[in-house]
Design a protein around this motif. Structure first.
Motif, PDB file in Angstrom:
ATOM      1  N   ALA A 164     103.302  66.810 119.027  1.00 53.33           N
ATOM      2  CA  ALA A 164     103.381  67.078 117.709  1.00 53.33           C
ATOM      3  C   ALA A 164     103.655  65.936 116.835  1.00 53.33           C
ATOM      4  O   ALA A 164     103.564  66.025 115.630  1.00 53.33           O
ATOM      5  CB  ALA A 164     104.290  68.319 117.503  1.00 53.33           C
ATOM      6  N   THR A 165     104.277  65.203 117.485  1.00 57.51           N
ATOM      7  CA  THR A 165     104.697  63.730 116.707  1.00 57.51           C
ATOM      8  C   THR A 165     104.095  62.580 117.386  1.00 57.51           C
ATOM      9  O   THR A 165     103.607  62.608 118.517  1.00 57.51           O
ATOM     10  CB  THR A 165     106.251  63.817 116.690  1.00 57.51           C
ATOM     11  N   GLY A 166     104.230  61.701 116.770  1.00 62.57           N
ATOM     12  CA  GLY A 166     103.586  60.363 117.007  1.00 62.57           C
ATOM     13  C   GLY A 166     104.554  59.185 116.795  1.00 62.57           C
ATOM     14  O   GLY A 166     105.729  59.560 116.489  1.00 62.57           O
ATOM     15  N   ALA A 167     104.091  58.009 117.435  1.00 61.01           N
ATOM     16  CA  ALA A 167     104.922  56.934 117.117  1.00 61.01           C
ATOM     17  C   ALA A 167     104.505  56.017 116.042  1.00 61.01           C
ATOM     18  O   ALA A 167     103.087  55.800 115.897  1.00 61.01           O
ATOM     19  CB  ALA A 167     105.079  56.190 118.649  1.00 61.01           C
ATOM     20  N   ALA A 168     105.375  55.373 115.219  1.00 57.59           N
ATOM     21  CA  ALA A 168     104.954  54.333 114.415  1.00 57.59           C
ATOM     22  C   ALA A 168     104.394  53.085 114.865  1.00 57.59           C
ATOM     23  O   ALA A 168     104.516  52.808 116.090  1.00 57.59           O
ATOM     24  CB  ALA A 168     106.230  53.815 113.490  1.00 57.59           C
ATOM     25  N   VAL A 169     103.216  52.920 114.068  1.00 53.33           N
ATOM     26  CA  VAL A 169     102.546  51.533 114.552  1.00 53.33           C
ATOM     27  C   VAL A 169     102.408  50.523 113.170  1.00 53.33           C
ATOM     28  O   VAL A 169     102.049  51.154 112.131  1.00 53.33           O
ATOM     29  CB  VAL A 169     100.868  51.999 115.167  1.00 53.33           C
ATOM     30  N   SER A 170     102.516  49.227 113.769  1.00 54.56           N
ATOM     31  CA  SER A 170     102.520  48.232 112.472  1.00 54.56           C
ATOM     32  C   SER A 170     101.255  48.055 111.997  1.00 54.56           C
ATOM     33  O   SER A 170     100.077  48.132 112.900  1.00 54.56           O
ATOM     34  CB  SER A 170     103.347  47.184 112.707  1.00 54.56           C
ATOM     35  N   PRO A 171     101.183  47.644 110.752  1.00 55.48           N
ATOM     36  CA  PRO A 171      99.883  47.218 110.213  1.00 55.48           C
ATOM     37  C   PRO A 171      98.982  46.181 111.074  1.00 55.48           C
ATOM     38  O   PRO A 171      99.963  45.132 111.405  1.00 55.48           O
ATOM     39  CB  PRO A 171      99.995  46.772 108.482  1.00 55.48           C
TER      40      PRO A 171
END
Ligand code: SF4
Length: 375
Positions: A164-171
């Motif tokens: 249901a949720t995810g992990a932040a990923v940097s540009p």
């Protein structure tokens, strides 16, 4: 030439169907130039039976090809850049939010991933990637195993299907995250599970996050679109002659493929003469190819859908069998073919427990007509 029977044909591994070989094309970025569109129509006309289907992953299927001419068809599509000369690269399934603009996040991430397709491990044919980095999510209901999408906090995140949720990923790190997730999937025996949503292994820590996806946006309506004009294709099909006619529309600069049985005609103004205007009632019905084109089907589907269309006000799904290829989501009414007749279920997917069974097409016409005429 390899011919496979199954449900993930490619241009290099066409599938034998009831109407000949089926060859699937996945145009890079989900966009076709006018020249590509024209060649695709000519190939369908010259080497196939003229039928072209838009898939739920924004690919195109050319139908009715003969084994003797399949190599020539593929060669023409390779020459125009619609098929990768490498069969492994060609089998990669990458779906973009179709309203991307050059240089925006969706386009930027896809370009980075296309540059690194060789870094992806071998994946089962059905496993796909979605890049949905606009302000709102448009691909949430489209099948994909690994996603880069906009988070509710406005940043970008990586999310495995089933989470249901995810992990932040940097540009700049998005393609690397997708490749790492795909490699983890293979290394953790995901191939045995087949799809990410069925894979029970715990995700690696870096891929676990608490970011919620951004709000969803509805698919673009038929008609005016910021890029031009969106048109609907009944049952996702366009004939080669109609496709070639589109190539001559004034203002056309390119064709975007969508997973919603709609094309976005870039640069074409709404109301342009020559734009197709299909019966909107047909656009509210999902129907797979059915018999005789699909060997799994014991019933004709689209002819029944056309007969029922005048009586339909709810979402109708007519499926040749319980696989339900035309619609993964529930429909208000679903008719599932079985042994030459149909089972009827409500608010269900194809193959779900029916409330009526063994209905012949004539019975269904009478049933739908009586419901529509009821006071
Ligand atoms: S749902 Fe339709 S297209 Fe899919 S396998 Fe069944 S009959 Fe064939």
């Amino acid at each position: 030439m390899t011919i496979v029977r199954g449900w993930c044909p490619t241009a290099w591994a066409p599938m034998a169907a009831g109407d000949g070989l089926l060859l699937r094309v996945r145009p890079p970025f989900g966009r076709m130039t006018i020249a590509q569109w024209r060649v695709m129509g000519e190939v369908a006309q010259e080497h196939g039976n003229g039928a072209i289907d838009l898939t739920s992953r924004a690919g195109l299927q050319l139908r009715g090809l003969a084994p003797a001419t399949c190599d020539a068809a593929r060669g023409a599509l390779i020459a125009i850049g619609l098929v990768d000369p490498d069969p492994v690269r060609d089998a990669r399934s990458v779906l973009l939010a179709p309203d991307w603009r050059p240089g925006d996040d969706t386009h930027r991430i896809a370009a980075a991933l296309y540059d690194r397709l060789d870094d992806l491990p071998p994946l089962p044919g059905k496993v796909g990637i979605a890049i949905d980095a606009g302000a709102a999510l448009t691909l949430a209901d489209s099948p994909a195993d690994f996603r880069i999408e906009r988070g509710r906090d406005g940043g970008l995140m990586v999310r495995a299907d089933g989470q249901a949720t995810g992990a932040a990923v940097s540009p700049g790190a998005e393609a690397t995250a997708l490749i790492a997730l795909a490699r983890w999937f293979v290394a953790s025996d995901g191939i045995a599970a087949g799809r990410m949503a069925r894979h029970a292994a715990p995700l690696p820590g870096w891929a676990i996050g608490t970011l919620a996806p951004a709000a969803r946006a509805a698919p673009p309506p038929i008609g005016a679109h910021p890029l031009g004009t969106a048109i609907g294709l009944p049952f996702g099909r366009i004939d080669a002659s109609a496709a070639l006619a589109l190539a001559g529309l004034p203002g056309l600069t390119g064709v975007r493929l969508t997973p919603w049985r709609r094309l976005i005609l870039e640069g074409v103004a709404p109301g342009t003469a020559g734009l197709p205007r299909p019966d909107p009632r047909l656009l509210a019905i999902d129907a797979c190819v059915g018999a005789p084109a699909c060997p799994q089907a014991s019933v004709a589907t689209r002819s029944l859908a056309i007969r029922l269309a005048p009586f339909v006000t709810d979402r109708l799904h007519v499926s040749g069998c319980a696989k339900g290829c035309a619609r993964a989501l529930p429909a208000d009414i679903v008719l599932t073919g079985r042994d030459g007749r149909f089972d009827l279920a409500r608010h269900a997917r194809a193959g779900d427990p029916p409330v009526m069974t063994g209905l012949a097409p004539d019975q269904l016409s009478a049933l739908f007509g009586s419901i529509a005429c009821a006071p």
